[in-house]
Design a protein around this motif. Sequence first.
Motif, PDB file in Angstrom:
ATOM      1  N   TYR A 141       0.839  -1.205   0.000  1.00  0.00           N
ATOM      2  CA  TYR A 141       0.000   0.000   0.000  1.00  0.00           C
ATOM      3  C   TYR A 141       0.872   1.253   0.000  1.00  0.00           C
ATOM      4  O   TYR A 141       0.543   2.249  -0.640  1.00  0.00           O
ATOM      5  CB  TYR A 141      -0.938  -0.007   1.210  1.00  0.00           C
ATOM      6  N   ILE A 153       1.932   1.944  -3.558  1.00  0.00           N
ATOM      7  CA  ILE A 153       0.829   2.534  -4.331  1.00  0.00           C
ATOM      8  C   ILE A 153       0.664   4.010  -3.968  1.00  0.00           C
ATOM      9  O   ILE A 153       0.475   4.864  -4.834  1.00  0.00           O
ATOM     10  CB  ILE A 153      -0.474   1.755  -4.089  1.00  0.00           C
ATOM     11  N   THR A 154       0.754   4.321  -2.677  1.00  0.00           N
ATOM     12  CA  THR A 154       0.637   5.709  -2.244  1.00  0.00           C
ATOM     13  C   THR A 154       1.739   6.561  -2.868  1.00  0.00           C
ATOM     14  O   THR A 154       1.498   7.674  -3.329  1.00  0.00           O
ATOM     15  CB  THR A 154       0.726   5.802  -0.714  1.00  0.00           C
ATOM     16  N   GLY A 185       0.982   7.446  -6.284  1.00  0.00           N
ATOM     17  CA  GLY A 185      -0.017   8.515  -6.274  1.00  0.00           C
ATOM     18  C   GLY A 185       0.615   9.866  -6.021  1.00  0.00           C
ATOM     19  O   GLY A 185       0.275  10.857  -6.664  1.00  0.00           O
ATOM     20  N   VAL A 186       1.560   9.916  -5.087  1.00  0.00           N
ATOM     21  CA  VAL A 186       2.259  11.172  -4.797  1.00  0.00           C
ATOM     22  C   VAL A 186       2.996  11.649  -6.044  1.00  0.00           C
ATOM     23  O   VAL A 186       2.973  12.842  -6.374  1.00  0.00           O
ATOM     24  CB  VAL A 186       3.244  10.985  -3.622  1.00  0.00           C
ATOM     25  N   PHE A 191      11.666  12.478   9.081  1.00  0.00           N
ATOM     26  CA  PHE A 191      11.743  13.906   8.772  1.00  0.00           C
ATOM     27  C   PHE A 191      12.995  14.557   9.316  1.00  0.00           C
ATOM     28  O   PHE A 191      13.302  15.693   8.969  1.00  0.00           O
ATOM     29  CB  PHE A 191      10.503  14.633   9.295  1.00  0.00           C
ATOM     30  N   MET A 241      12.625  17.772  -3.176  1.00  0.00           N
ATOM     31  CA  MET A 241      12.430  17.830  -1.721  1.00  0.00           C
ATOM     32  C   MET A 241      11.037  17.339  -1.338  1.00  0.00           C
ATOM     33  O   MET A 241      10.871  16.633  -0.340  1.00  0.00           O
ATOM     34  CB  MET A 241      12.640  19.258  -1.210  1.00  0.00           C
ATOM     35  N   VAL A 242      10.017  17.732  -2.117  1.00  0.00           N
ATOM     36  CA  VAL A 242       8.654  17.280  -1.814  1.00  0.00           C
ATOM     37  C   VAL A 242       8.573  15.760  -1.935  1.00  0.00           C
ATOM     38  O   VAL A 242       8.001  15.064  -1.086  1.00  0.00           O
ATOM     39  CB  VAL A 242       7.623  17.955  -2.742  1.00  0.00           C
ATOM     40  N   GLY A 266      10.362  14.152   0.956  1.00  0.00           N
ATOM     41  CA  GLY A 266       9.543  14.297   2.163  1.00  0.00           C
ATOM     42  C   GLY A 266       8.433  13.259   2.193  1.00  0.00           C
ATOM     43  O   GLY A 266       8.208  12.600   3.213  1.00  0.00           O
ATOM     44  N   ALA A 267       7.750  13.076   1.069  1.00  0.00           N
ATOM     45  CA  ALA A 267       6.652  12.111   1.005  1.00  0.00           C
ATOM     46  C   ALA A 267       7.171  10.690   1.163  1.00  0.00           C
ATOM     47  O   ALA A 267       6.591   9.868   1.889  1.00  0.00           O
ATOM     48  CB  ALA A 267       5.914  12.256  -0.317  1.00  0.00           C
ATOM     49  N   PHE A 304       7.955  10.116   4.695  1.00  0.00           N
ATOM     50  CA  PHE A 304       6.734  10.025   5.501  1.00  0.00           C
ATOM     51  C   PHE A 304       6.118   8.643   5.364  1.00  0.00           C
ATOM     52  O   PHE A 304       5.719   8.023   6.353  1.00  0.00           O
ATOM     53  CB  PHE A 304       5.734  11.089   5.059  1.00  0.00           C
ATOM     54  N   ILE A 305       6.045   8.147   4.123  1.00  0.00           N
ATOM     55  CA  ILE A 305       5.454   6.828   3.900  1.00  0.00           C
ATOM     56  C   ILE A 305       6.301   5.764   4.608  1.00  0.00           C
ATOM     57  O   ILE A 305       5.763   4.864   5.274  1.00  0.00           O
ATOM     58  CB  ILE A 305       5.337   6.548   2.384  1.00  0.00           C
TER      59      ILE A 305
END
Lengths: 338, 326
Positions: free
Chosen positions: B11, B14-15, B18-19, B261, B297-298, B301-302, B305-306
């Motif tokens: 999952y 998959i996320t 999507g990001v 982070f 960077m975005v 970061g994602a 986070f995941i």
Amino acid sequence: MHWVSDILVVLLASAAVGVCRYVSGDRFWRENATELWRRRPFAIAIVGAYLLIALMDSISWVDPASDANALTSGKPRTIIDRLFVPETFTEASYSAPLASVAFYGGQPLLHPGAHLLGTDLLGRDVVYRTLKGVRVALLIGGLTSLVVIPIALLFGVSAGYFGRRIDDAVFFAMTVLASVPTLLLLIALIMVLGKGTVQVCVALGVTGWVHFCRIARGETLKLRETDFIAAARALGVRDGTIIRRHILPNIAHLVIITFALSFTALVLSETILSYLGIGLDGSWGQMIDQARNELSRTPVIWWNLTGASIALFTLVLAVNMIADAMRDVIDPRTRREG
Amino acid sequence: MAAYFLRRIGYGVITLLGVLLLLFVLFFAVTDPDDIARKAVGERARPEVYAQWKTNHGYDKPLIINTGATGAGRFTDTLLAEHYRRMLTFDFGRSDADDSPISRRLREGALPSLGITVPLFVMGLVVSVAVALFVAFFRETYIDRVVLVLCMLTMSVAGLLYIIAGQYLVGQLLRWFPISGFDPNPAVVARFLALPVLVGVLSGFGADTRFYRTIFLEEIGRDYVRTARAKGCGDARVMVRHVLRNALIPILTNVVVQIPFLFTGALLLESFFGIPGLGALTVEAIQGNDFSTLRTMVYLGALLFIAGQILTDISYALADPRVRLG
């Protein structure tokens, strides 16, 4: 185009009157509102004062052409503008609070002793700028939330209520948006969309709706399994009616509390955006950002920073306190006589 | 157990896809690559310079469907496919602003970032958990009220103001620490990091302490606490041996998410205090219209986070047998 904001103000005000009438008509909400007022009279009064200032700064009109003053004629001006007359109530540059001479050079001021919090680099009155910031702050926090809440409720409640495909889709969208660190997503959105009030509010809305949506979905999932929903369904009540009559009233308190908490978060995050150079014009964040270098001067120029910071701090503190009290009042588990 | 982890990781993947789609929409579809190129080379650059820049920075392909190519190339020789391929293989290319390789800047910035975020994270955690435990011990007394009011007050101040006031009070008036700057030499680095860490701990103190206090209070209300009291445990022993240990599970889930982070650094603190980390790099990218660095960077970061979420779920399953068996 100044009348657009006037119409908006009228709409918001009538919405507020409608909410007040609903609150006084429903026993649950009336009792909670009374209890809230009993616990936090000062905080509510402070927020009321801010609302009043923002209202006075939102209604603008153009004076008739016969206006003798060339500087002010033809431009829509709000009540706050009329009180301060910023076109003439200025100095050459910095002046200390209530000073009678300029901060640098010592020339006599145009309005000696009249600037309660002095003037800034461009000679603008700091009290006036601080009061103008009220509207910007309420716009960021309030308008964004008012746009976001209905959308988040629509997605969250339908995901929780209907489940299956809709839930999968909404949940995936939520996970993706929540995966990107909020501040980075916000910055990326504003850089891509461009600067400006609407763009910043849209960006804040995109990052903010996930939180509301998650709460609405979770609560709806819980409610769907309750006996009274099952009873309503057994009686043949339509889905739309169940959502409107049984689910929405039962998640309303959560929405209000989340609104209050997200309001403060929005107002505070605007200061960060201002530092990054993508904030809103005339906000307290911009005033604080501009005041950054003033502290390293000797003698120190403190009034610009102080005006904006105190206004911001007071608003956020008052809303935080109301949110806290609201949670205690509405949640029967934490409601204690105090 | 293994099936749960695999499903969780699946999952996560998959996320992440999507990001990447979200990033593509934001940075390629909504922002016109032509605009980025024009900003970078200037409005009046010659057409060949402009085309060369677009080729160098990978903006020269059609968005989704390449009508010029044949076969599979129609879909693979496009910006969308290229974007996915490069991000997933960590090939970040060059900065839109100054042509420096982004991966080198990332390597250079990681250490200074960790230098500020790790002490900040550890100190913030220790201080707020300790204060929260202390306050939960004295719940419903005036000590509790005073600390709660303090939390509320510190929560209501803008983060920007903490930095400005900290620099002014500690750096300029008291002259305890330098106002800003960085030196990788471990002997002197502490002098540069002390002030940003102090400011960071203070700005996060209120919200964290309140959060941990709520967790402790929830645990105090449980039956096992009453049992411990009934068998004759003292107050202090109940708090440390029983409440703290059980509260560690919810605290853990809150803490593990934050660990990834630490690598992306602290945006405001770094750029204010002149620490050449990844946070400062991001701020520079924003101010210099450097879309490729910001995009990277975005994405990072994602990704982190995941990863943090998966780590949390796994550690949660390991710590709490109910999740493992359920």
